[in-house]
Design a protein around this motif. Structure first.
Motif, PDB file in Angstrom:
ATOM      1  N   SER A 125       9.434  -1.057  -4.058  1.00 45.86           N
ATOM      2  CA  SER A 125       9.642  -2.095  -3.380  1.00 45.86           C
ATOM      3  C   SER A 125      10.813  -3.312  -3.902  1.00 45.86           C
ATOM      4  O   SER A 125      11.325  -3.393  -2.601  1.00 45.86           O
ATOM      5  CB  SER A 125       7.902  -3.599  -3.598  1.00 45.86           C
ATOM      6  OG  SER A 125       7.927  -4.211  -2.827  1.00 45.86           O
ATOM      7  N   ALA A 126      11.288  -3.192  -4.897  1.00 44.32           N
ATOM      8  CA  ALA A 126      12.469  -3.959  -5.250  1.00 44.32           C
ATOM      9  C   ALA A 126      13.429  -3.443  -4.419  1.00 44.32           C
ATOM     10  O   ALA A 126      14.308  -4.182  -3.460  1.00 44.32           O
ATOM     11  CB  ALA A 126      12.662  -4.361  -6.083  1.00 44.32           C
ATOM     12  N   ARG A 142       0.581  -1.212  -0.380  1.00 42.20           N
ATOM     13  CA  ARG A 142       0.131  -0.226   0.254  1.00 42.20           C
ATOM     14  C   ARG A 142       0.538   1.346  -0.334  1.00 42.20           C
ATOM     15  O   ARG A 142       0.068   1.996  -0.026  1.00 42.20           O
ATOM     16  CB  ARG A 142      -1.362  -0.418   1.059  1.00 42.20           C
ATOM     17  CG  ARG A 142      -1.736  -0.870   0.815  1.00 42.20           C
ATOM     18  CD  ARG A 142      -3.509  -0.973   2.115  1.00 42.20           C
ATOM     19  NE  ARG A 142      -2.711  -1.176   3.179  1.00 42.20           N
ATOM     20  CZ  ARG A 142      -3.210  -0.128   4.812  1.00 42.20           C
ATOM     21  NH1 ARG A 142      -4.270   0.666   4.020  1.00 42.20           N
ATOM     22  NH2 ARG A 142      -2.916  -0.696   5.068  1.00 42.20           N
ATOM     23  N   GLN A 143       2.171   0.992  -0.300  1.00 47.94           N
ATOM     24  CA  GLN A 143       2.639   2.224   0.671  1.00 47.94           C
ATOM     25  C   GLN A 143       3.400   1.840  -0.910  1.00 47.94           C
ATOM     26  O   GLN A 143       4.908   3.125  -1.611  1.00 47.94           O
ATOM     27  CB  GLN A 143       4.277   2.029   2.017  1.00 47.94           C
ATOM     28  CG  GLN A 143       3.054   3.038   2.461  1.00 47.94           C
ATOM     29  CD  GLN A 143       1.604   1.606   3.228  1.00 47.94           C
ATOM     30  OE1 GLN A 143       2.510   0.921   3.129  1.00 47.94           O
ATOM     31  NE2 GLN A 143       0.979   2.256   3.835  1.00 47.94           N
ATOM     32  N   ASP A 172      15.170   5.529   3.824  1.00 52.46           N
ATOM     33  CA  ASP A 172      13.719   6.376   3.594  1.00 52.46           C
ATOM     34  C   ASP A 172      13.320   6.320   2.937  1.00 52.46           C
ATOM     35  O   ASP A 172      13.189   5.850   1.325  1.00 52.46           O
ATOM     36  CB  ASP A 172      14.808   7.908   3.685  1.00 52.46           C
ATOM     37  CG  ASP A 172      15.905   8.360   4.160  1.00 52.46           C
ATOM     38  OD1 ASP A 172      15.695   8.361   5.021  1.00 52.46           O
ATOM     39  OD2 ASP A 172      17.137   8.325   3.595  1.00 52.46           O
ATOM     40  N   LEU A 173      11.906   5.904   2.796  1.00 49.59           N
ATOM     41  CA  LEU A 173      10.768   5.483   2.209  1.00 49.59           C
ATOM     42  C   LEU A 173       9.442   7.152   3.086  1.00 49.59           C
ATOM     43  O   LEU A 173       9.078   6.493   3.823  1.00 49.59           O
ATOM     44  CB  LEU A 173      10.557   4.394   2.361  1.00 49.59           C
ATOM     45  CG  LEU A 173       9.466   4.165   1.702  1.00 49.59           C
ATOM     46  CD1 LEU A 173       9.255   4.260   0.206  1.00 49.59           C
ATOM     47  CD2 LEU A 173       9.116   2.272   1.947  1.00 49.59           C
ATOM     48  N   ASP A 227      -2.434   9.086  -3.290  1.00 54.52           N
ATOM     49  CA  ASP A 227      -2.460   8.039  -4.427  1.00 54.52           C
ATOM     50  C   ASP A 227      -0.948   7.416  -4.952  1.00 54.52           C
ATOM     51  O   ASP A 227      -0.558   8.219  -5.700  1.00 54.52           O
ATOM     52  CB  ASP A 227      -3.614   8.581  -5.410  1.00 54.52           C
ATOM     53  CG  ASP A 227      -3.279   6.786  -6.386  1.00 54.52           C
ATOM     54  OD1 ASP A 227      -3.175   5.982  -6.220  1.00 54.52           O
ATOM     55  OD2 ASP A 227      -4.812   7.281  -7.531  1.00 54.52           O
ATOM     56  N   ILE A 228      -0.563   6.743  -4.879  1.00 53.20           N
ATOM     57  CA  ILE A 228       0.479   5.735  -4.867  1.00 53.20           C
ATOM     58  C   ILE A 228       0.588   5.523  -6.137  1.00 53.20           C
ATOM     59  O   ILE A 228       1.280   4.616  -6.674  1.00 53.20           O
ATOM     60  CB  ILE A 228       1.707   5.423  -3.310  1.00 53.20           C
ATOM     61  CG1 ILE A 228       0.645   4.505  -2.584  1.00 53.20           C
ATOM     62  CG2 ILE A 228       2.342   5.679  -3.002  1.00 53.20           C
ATOM     63  CD1 ILE A 228       1.397   2.846  -3.652  1.00 53.20           C
ATOM     64  N   ASP A 229      -0.954   4.695  -7.047  1.00 51.29           N
ATOM     65  CA  ASP A 229      -0.536   3.996  -7.816  1.00 51.29           C
ATOM     66  C   ASP A 229       0.351   2.931  -8.015  1.00 51.29           C
ATOM     67  O   ASP A 229       1.343   2.384  -9.069  1.00 51.29           O
ATOM     68  CB  ASP A 229      -0.103   4.989  -9.188  1.00 51.29           C
ATOM     69  CG  ASP A 229      -0.579   3.964 -10.228  1.00 51.29           C
ATOM     70  OD1 ASP A 229      -1.727   3.847 -10.268  1.00 51.29           O
ATOM     71  OD2 ASP A 229      -0.277   4.749 -11.569  1.00 51.29           O
ATOM     72  N   GLY A 230      -0.151   2.084  -7.006  1.00 49.45           N
ATOM     73  CA  GLY A 230       0.779   0.723  -6.905  1.00 49.45           C
ATOM     74  C   GLY A 230       0.552  -0.368  -7.667  1.00 49.45           C
ATOM     75  O   GLY A 230       1.870  -0.674  -8.156  1.00 49.45           O
ATOM     76  N   GLU A 231      -0.482   0.202  -8.869  1.00 46.19           N
ATOM     77  CA  GLU A 231      -0.851  -1.323  -9.486  1.00 46.19           C
ATOM     78  C   GLU A 231      -0.629  -0.653 -10.514  1.00 46.19           C
ATOM     79  O   GLU A 231      -1.070  -1.165 -12.188  1.00 46.19           O
ATOM     80  CB  GLU A 231      -2.547  -1.888  -9.396  1.00 46.19           C
ATOM     81  CG  GLU A 231      -2.367  -3.282  -9.004  1.00 46.19           C
ATOM     82  CD  GLU A 231      -2.554  -2.320  -7.254  1.00 46.19           C
ATOM     83  OE1 GLU A 231      -2.691  -1.481  -7.259  1.00 46.19           O
ATOM     84  OE2 GLU A 231      -1.814  -2.849  -6.426  1.00 46.19           O
TER      85      GLU A 231
END
Ligand SMILES: Cc1cc2nc3c(=O)[nH]c(=O)nc-3n(C[C@H](O)[C@H](O)[C@H](O)COP(=O)(O)OP(=O)(O)OC[C@H]3O[C@@H](n4cnc5c(N)ncnc54)[C@H](O)[C@@H]3O)c2cc1C
Length: 401
Positions: free
Chosen positions: A186-187, A179-180, A321-322, A327-331
């Motif tokens: 993520s990688a 969700r973030q 640092d994250l 809306d992070i538009d993960g998809e």
């Protein structure tokens, strides 16, 4: 006037303070089932790591309650709310009347239906009591499995890693912080955490927690088994709805409130992780604080509104640092319009998400947070990105925001 607050988290405490600011004569009583006065839940992972003492977690001194004339009652679990009579009853049988009530019972950790979740050594992390029990168990545990690769799971896992445990995180999705972050962020995050000693199994689903009375490992749906002696389930939070639902207040995923934080009953207001406001359940500290302030003010006769906020999250793992907001538009639905910058050498990545009218509605920052404040302001005001600004941002000039 008799004010009663149920819950001494940030929503309850900021609500009580807002009442006192406006009503110097009313009686304010706060009931909490916990044994500790208001403390920082946010810092519980630091407590697991042994980096902060129990005392340092406390956010208000005893003198504050005295000065504010707030009667804080610890270890008072409210078992029933009688709306018609205007009173609550505790598990121990005591009764507390009210003219105005603030419900701030927060959230509870969600435990998925996994066989063996009741074994000794399996925990969730929500309260200081949980953290104290986890620390005591961790003193004789070395191998930890965290179920859930969200913010809470990673921060709790990091706390135990710093306390000397080997930590493996199991995540149901194919990436961390679904969700973030998006797949790129993520990688990068996963590589950095692996460098710190974390191990990951993902995507994976836990089928069973193994062991006699005490946990000894777990089995995944694909048949793999992992040995461990402490499990933390960090699979999300749900609104702590029981009291409100049984009392007949309108609820959905949370207690339903209007912009004044009023529930379906005019004398009962609610705030924090418990509530659903304009179809949103936030689950974050700043929202609970602001909602609590608005609810408390209105209980004391004021007329304030909470109109919503853009949620944001900062991962608090030292060395990483994250930051994610909106809306992070993960998809990747808005990939075409997004402005993306990746510096693989420095492991710095950012993505700005724009809506169809070229307005900034969300972002991910990884590896460099120096322009975070600018970004927060721009997203808060849903700033339009002109072609000139877009060109500058595409060249990496985040400072031009
Ligand atoms: C480990 C951890 C880390 C977090 N990190 C962050 C972060 O970095 N940033 C962020 O924004 N948010 C973070 N959060 C979330 C944040 O802590 C919550 O959003 C916030 O605490 C919600 O406040 P609240 O007052 O609504 O509820 P809570 O803090 O949950 O307080 C609820 C209160 O209600 C009481 N209560 C419940 N039921 C009863 C009952 N029946 N009778 C009497 N009392 C009752 C409880 O004892 C408690 O005092 C974190 C949460 C955790 C657990």
């Amino acid at each position: 006037m008799e004010y009663l607050v149920i819950g001494s988290g940030v929503a309850g405490i900021s609500g009580a303070a807002a009442i006192r600011q406006r009503d110097s004569g009313g009686r304010i009583t706060i009931l909490t089932e916990e044994a500790y006065p208001f403390y920082s839940r946010i810092r519980l992972p630091d407590f697991l790591a042994g980096r902060v003492s129990q005392e340092a977690l406390q956010l208000k001194k005893e003198s504050w309650y005295r000065e504010q004339r707030i009667d804080l009652r610890l270890e008072q679990q409210v078992a029933a709310l009688d709306v018609a009579a205007g009173s609550v009853r505790t598990l121990a049988g005591a009764s507390f009347p009210f003219d105005r009530l603030l419900l701030a019972t927060g959230g509870v950790s969600f435990v998925p239906p996994v066989a063996g979740a009741g074994k000794e050594g399996v925990f969730t992390l929500r309260t200081l009591g949980d953290a104290i029990r986890i620390r005591a168990h961790a003193a004789t545990a070395k191998r930890v499995v965290v179920i859930g690769g969200g913010v809470l799971g990673l921060e709790a896992g990091n706390g135990l890693r710093l306390a000397g445990c080997q930590v493996t995180v199991i995540e149901f999705f194919d990436r961390l912080l679904p969700r973030q972050t998006d797949p790129v962020g993520s990688a990068l995050l996963k590589a950095r955490l692996e460098g710190m000693g974390f191990a990951f199994v993902l995507p994976a689903r836990v089928e069973q927690i193994l062991g006699e009375e005490r946990v000894s490992g777990l089995r995944l749906a694909d048949g793999r088994e992992l040995a461990c002696d402490l499990v933390i389930i960090a699979a999300g939070v749900r609104a702590n709805l029981g009291l409100a639902r049984e009392a007949g207040l309108a609820v959905d995923r949370g207690v339903l409130v209007d912009d004044r934080m009023c529930t379906s009953h005019p004398q009962i207001f609610a705030a924090g992780d418990l509530v659903q406001h304009r179809d949103t359940t936030y689950g974050i500290w700043p929202a609970a604080q602001e909602q609590g302030e608005v609810a408390g003010a209105n209980l004391a006769g004021d007329d304030l509104r909470f109109t919503g906020m853009v949620p944001s999250n900062l991962l608090k793992v030292a060395g990483i640092d994250l930051f994610a907001m909106g809306d992070i538009d993960g998809e990747g639905r808005r990939e075409q319009a997004a402005i993306v910058n990746l510096d693989e050498e420095r492991a710095v990545y950012w993505k700005l998400v724009l809506d169809e009218r070229e307005r900034l509605i969300g972002a991910i920052l990884f590896g460099d947070l120096s322009h975070r404040r600018r970004l927060v302001a721009a997203i808060d005001e849903v700033r339009a990105v002109s072609p000139g600004l877009r060109a500058a941002l595409q060249e990496g000039h985040l400072e031009r925001l």
